[in-house]
Design an enzyme around this catalytic site. Structure first.
Site, PDB file in Angstrom:
ATOM      1  N   ASP A 177      14.627  39.267   9.164  1.00  0.00           N
ATOM      2  CA  ASP A 177      15.104  39.538   7.811  1.00  0.00           C
ATOM      3  C   ASP A 177      16.366  38.738   7.549  1.00  0.00           C
ATOM      4  O   ASP A 177      17.316  38.789   8.337  1.00  0.00           O
ATOM      5  CB  ASP A 177      15.391  41.035   7.637  1.00  0.00           C
ATOM      6  CG  ASP A 177      15.576  41.413   6.173  1.00  0.00           C
ATOM      7  OD1 ASP A 177      14.998  40.737   5.300  1.00  0.00           O
ATOM      8  OD2 ASP A 177      16.295  42.391   5.904  1.00  0.00           O
ATOM      9  N   TYR A 194      19.390  37.380   4.593  1.00  0.00           N
ATOM     10  CA  TYR A 194      20.415  38.041   3.771  1.00  0.00           C
ATOM     11  C   TYR A 194      20.891  36.979   2.790  1.00  0.00           C
ATOM     12  O   TYR A 194      22.046  36.631   2.749  1.00  0.00           O
ATOM     13  CB  TYR A 194      21.534  38.483   4.731  1.00  0.00           C
ATOM     14  CG  TYR A 194      22.636  39.358   4.191  1.00  0.00           C
ATOM     15  CD1 TYR A 194      22.368  40.578   3.584  1.00  0.00           C
ATOM     16  CD2 TYR A 194      23.974  38.974   4.344  1.00  0.00           C
ATOM     17  CE1 TYR A 194      23.400  41.394   3.139  1.00  0.00           C
ATOM     18  CE2 TYR A 194      25.007  39.794   3.901  1.00  0.00           C
ATOM     19  CZ  TYR A 194      24.708  40.994   3.307  1.00  0.00           C
ATOM     20  OH  TYR A 194      25.734  41.808   2.874  1.00  0.00           O
ATOM     21  N   HIS A 247      23.674  39.774  -3.890  1.00  0.00           N
ATOM     22  CA  HIS A 247      23.554  40.956  -3.030  1.00  0.00           C
ATOM     23  C   HIS A 247      24.665  40.973  -1.984  1.00  0.00           C
ATOM     24  O   HIS A 247      25.342  41.990  -1.791  1.00  0.00           O
ATOM     25  CB  HIS A 247      22.183  40.980  -2.343  1.00  0.00           C
ATOM     26  CG  HIS A 247      22.041  42.059  -1.320  1.00  0.00           C
ATOM     27  ND1 HIS A 247      22.024  43.397  -1.654  1.00  0.00           N
ATOM     28  CD2 HIS A 247      21.946  42.010   0.038  1.00  0.00           C
ATOM     29  CE1 HIS A 247      21.906  44.119  -0.542  1.00  0.00           C
ATOM     30  NE2 HIS A 247      21.855  43.299   0.499  1.00  0.00           N
ATOM     31  N   ARG A 274      33.837  46.016   2.054  1.00  0.00           N
ATOM     32  CA  ARG A 274      34.929  45.277   2.669  1.00  0.00           C
ATOM     33  C   ARG A 274      36.002  44.999   1.633  1.00  0.00           C
ATOM     34  O   ARG A 274      36.614  45.913   1.119  1.00  0.00           O
ATOM     35  CB  ARG A 274      34.396  44.006   3.348  1.00  0.00           C
ATOM     36  CG  ARG A 274      33.605  44.302   4.620  1.00  0.00           C
ATOM     37  CD  ARG A 274      33.157  43.027   5.327  1.00  0.00           C
ATOM     38  NE  ARG A 274      32.278  42.207   4.495  1.00  0.00           N
ATOM     39  CZ  ARG A 274      30.938  42.317   4.486  1.00  0.00           C
ATOM     40  NH1 ARG A 274      30.340  43.180   5.271  1.00  0.00           N
ATOM     41  NH2 ARG A 274      30.210  41.555   3.701  1.00  0.00           N
ATOM     42  N   ASP A 323      12.099  46.323   2.238  1.00  0.00           N
ATOM     43  CA  ASP A 323      12.805  46.538   3.502  1.00  0.00           C
ATOM     44  C   ASP A 323      13.579  47.858   3.408  1.00  0.00           C
ATOM     45  O   ASP A 323      14.772  47.877   3.106  1.00  0.00           O
ATOM     46  CB  ASP A 323      13.754  45.351   3.747  1.00  0.00           C
ATOM     47  CG  ASP A 323      14.506  45.483   5.050  1.00  0.00           C
ATOM     48  OD1 ASP A 323      13.969  46.108   5.979  1.00  0.00           O
ATOM     49  OD2 ASP A 323      15.640  44.954   5.130  1.00  0.00           O
ATOM     50  N   GLN A 336      22.675  53.198   8.814  1.00  0.00           N
ATOM     51  CA  GLN A 336      23.051  51.781   8.928  1.00  0.00           C
ATOM     52  C   GLN A 336      24.568  51.602   8.998  1.00  0.00           C
ATOM     53  O   GLN A 336      25.091  50.843   9.813  1.00  0.00           O
ATOM     54  CB  GLN A 336      22.491  51.024   7.717  1.00  0.00           C
ATOM     55  CG  GLN A 336      22.752  49.516   7.707  1.00  0.00           C
ATOM     56  CD  GLN A 336      22.245  48.856   6.418  1.00  0.00           C
ATOM     57  OE1 GLN A 336      21.729  49.502   5.519  1.00  0.00           O
ATOM     58  NE2 GLN A 336      22.401  47.545   6.345  1.00  0.00           N
ATOM     59  N   TYR A 388      25.970  49.779  12.544  1.00  0.00           N
ATOM     60  CA  TYR A 388      25.753  48.331  12.485  1.00  0.00           C
ATOM     61  C   TYR A 388      26.812  47.479  13.182  1.00  0.00           C
ATOM     62  O   TYR A 388      26.602  46.290  13.419  1.00  0.00           O
ATOM     63  CB  TYR A 388      25.554  47.878  11.036  1.00  0.00           C
ATOM     64  CG  TYR A 388      26.809  47.539  10.266  1.00  0.00           C
ATOM     65  CD1 TYR A 388      27.164  46.206  10.035  1.00  0.00           C
ATOM     66  CD2 TYR A 388      27.638  48.536   9.761  1.00  0.00           C
ATOM     67  CE1 TYR A 388      28.307  45.891   9.321  1.00  0.00           C
ATOM     68  CE2 TYR A 388      28.769  48.219   9.053  1.00  0.00           C
ATOM     69  CZ  TYR A 388      29.110  46.910   8.834  1.00  0.00           C
ATOM     70  OH  TYR A 388      30.239  46.597   8.130  1.00  0.00           O
ATOM     71  N   THR A 441      17.564  41.178   0.368  1.00  0.00           N
ATOM     72  CA  THR A 441      17.532  41.803  -0.952  1.00  0.00           C
ATOM     73  C   THR A 441      17.785  40.775  -2.047  1.00  0.00           C
ATOM     74  O   THR A 441      18.746  40.008  -1.977  1.00  0.00           O
ATOM     75  CB  THR A 441      18.617  42.893  -1.024  1.00  0.00           C
ATOM     76  OG1 THR A 441      18.438  43.745   0.097  1.00  0.00           O
ATOM     77  CG2 THR A 441      18.519  43.693  -2.304  1.00  0.00           C
TER      78      THR A 441
HETATM   79 MN    MN Z   1      16.796  43.520   4.110  1.00  0.00          MN
END
Ligand code: MN
Length: 424
Positions: free
Chosen positions: A134, A136, A141, A150, A241, A248, A252, A358
């Protein structure tokens, strides 16, 4: 001149509703399950086409290199492995057979054997997925997530504009549209708590993505250049997804997504070939500040203008479209993703899926996850039945659709439709 299966002037003797994703210019591939087993199939309008029935009646004879034994198969992997010279020729032959005036139009017996109503068959997983990655790759996004979690001033991490960031996902839990998924259990750290808790995910989310299916193997050590990457992409599917945001968030650091992601990902059953998507190619967002390293630099149009939408269908049945986005918003394109994926010599195999990440556009209405749409739950979405959604509730279905339209021709993916069940 060679035959052009994308010609907008082509019309079929099969009735194709104007809002159908499966025009004669599409001709996707999938697997359907019948009483006598699994079949490689295609689609036009509301009809599923059983390829082995056409082959048995001599209609695919002109396709050099087509091994008929690949057509009765639980997965498309063997068919795809024949190579694009064969699969493109199959698509072209189907296009001719479906065109007005073809010999098949007059052959009632073969038509009866080869055509089935889409509503009356079960579509199953199109490929056996060996590995799933996957990415990013949507700038909007990544920027939204960076702003929320952040620093709003430095939303993108320093590597983001240099690397198509990705992680290795889980292939075993990729399921086809129509397969319900249970809300996952897991470990979370509630806000303000000083110890984690174990419980049902409270922040269950979708991610609107597209996935490409690898169409050609490489050997360990090989690199795929950005220029030849299209040869290695068979086609695309819609990809949801699923994400457990609370699980998460806690897990993560420092190795990235794990149990917040691998409880399930859902794909649409029809693989739309890269050839069928050729007319929808469009320019990519500029990559000049900074310019990527040479191995990621590409020429020509590598993005695709594919409208995407997400509906939430609550148990009441009154659905709401919560997102309208477009695949063209991707900052890193599929060729760059595949070039980057293999730049270290990592091998890829037929049936592997790489998902885009995404796909968010610039405005709230085009954000591709509830995390962004509800902005971490601070802006709930009003549903037509009076309920509100910050994230996905038990009994909700999430339905994603995607299609391109050009010169009066629509080429689409159908849908990926998944119901969320309570914790098992
Ligand atoms: Mn994803």
């Amino acid at each position: 001149m060679s035959y052009n299966a994308n010609d907008p002037r082509l019309t079929s003797w099969v009735e194709v509703p104007s809002d159908s994703d499966f025009s004669i210019q599409n001709i996707p591939f999938g697997i359907c399950k019948m009483n006598d087993g699994f079949h490689v199939s295609s689609a036009i309008g509301n009809q599923v086409i059983i390829l082995s029935a056409l082959a048995e009646n001599g209609y695919l004879k002109e396709v050099e290199g087509l091994d008929d034994s690949t057509l009765k198969n639980e997965f498309l992997n063997d068919f795809i492995s024949l190579g694009k010279s064969v699969t493109s020729k199959v698509r072209e032959t189907l296009s001719k057979l479906l065109s007005v005036g073809s010999s098949l139009e007059q052959d009632a017996a073969t038509r009866k054997a080869a055509f089935v109503n889409m509503e009356s068959v079960e579509m199953t997983m199109p490929v056996r997925v060996g590995d799933y990655t996957d990415f990013y790759s949507s700038r909007d996004h990544a920027t939204n997530v960076g702003k929320m979690f952040r620093d709003p001033e430095n939303a993108l991490l320093p590597n983001w504009l240099h690397i198509p960031v990705g992680y290795h996902g889980r292939a075993s839990s990729i399921v086809v549209s129509g397969t319900p998924l249970h809300r996952p259990m897991g470990q979370q750290m509630p806000a303000g708590a000083d110890a984690p808790v174990y419980g049902a995910c409270k922040l269950l989310d979708f991610e609107l993505e597209m996935g490409f299916v690898v169409g050609k193997d490489t050997k360990l050590g090989d690199r795929i250049s950005v220029h030849e990457a299209e040869d290695y992409i068979f086609g695309l599917v819609l990809f949801n997804d699923w994400s457990a945001r609370d699980i998460q968030k806690w897990e993560y650091v420092p190795l990235g997504p794990f149990l917040g992601k691998n409880f399930g990902s859902s794909i649409s059953p029809w693989i739309v070939t890269l050839e069928a998507l050729e007319p929808f190619k469009t320019t990519s967002p500029a990559q000049d500040a900074p310019r990527p390293l040479p191995y990621l630099q590409f020429e020509g149009d590598k993005n695709y203008d594919i409208d995407l939408e997400v509906d939430i269908v609550p148990p009441s049945g009154e659905s709401k479209t919560v997102c309208r986005s477009n695949f063209k918003f991707m900052y890193w394109n599929m060729c760059q993703q595949l070039a980057h994926h293999t730049v270290n010599g990592c091998d890829v195999n037929v049936g592997d899926i790489c998902a885009s990440g995404t796909i968010s556009g610039p405005e709230r209405g085009s954000f591709g996850s509830m995390l962004e749409i509800s902005w971490r739950g601070t802006m709930p979405v009003d549903m037509p039945d009076g309920s509100v959604r910050k994230f996905i509730q038990d009994g909700d279905r999430v339905v994603m659709r995607g299609f391109g339209t050009k010169d009066g021709v629509r080429v689409g993916f159908g849908k990926v439709d998944t119901e969320i069940l309570p914790v098992k």
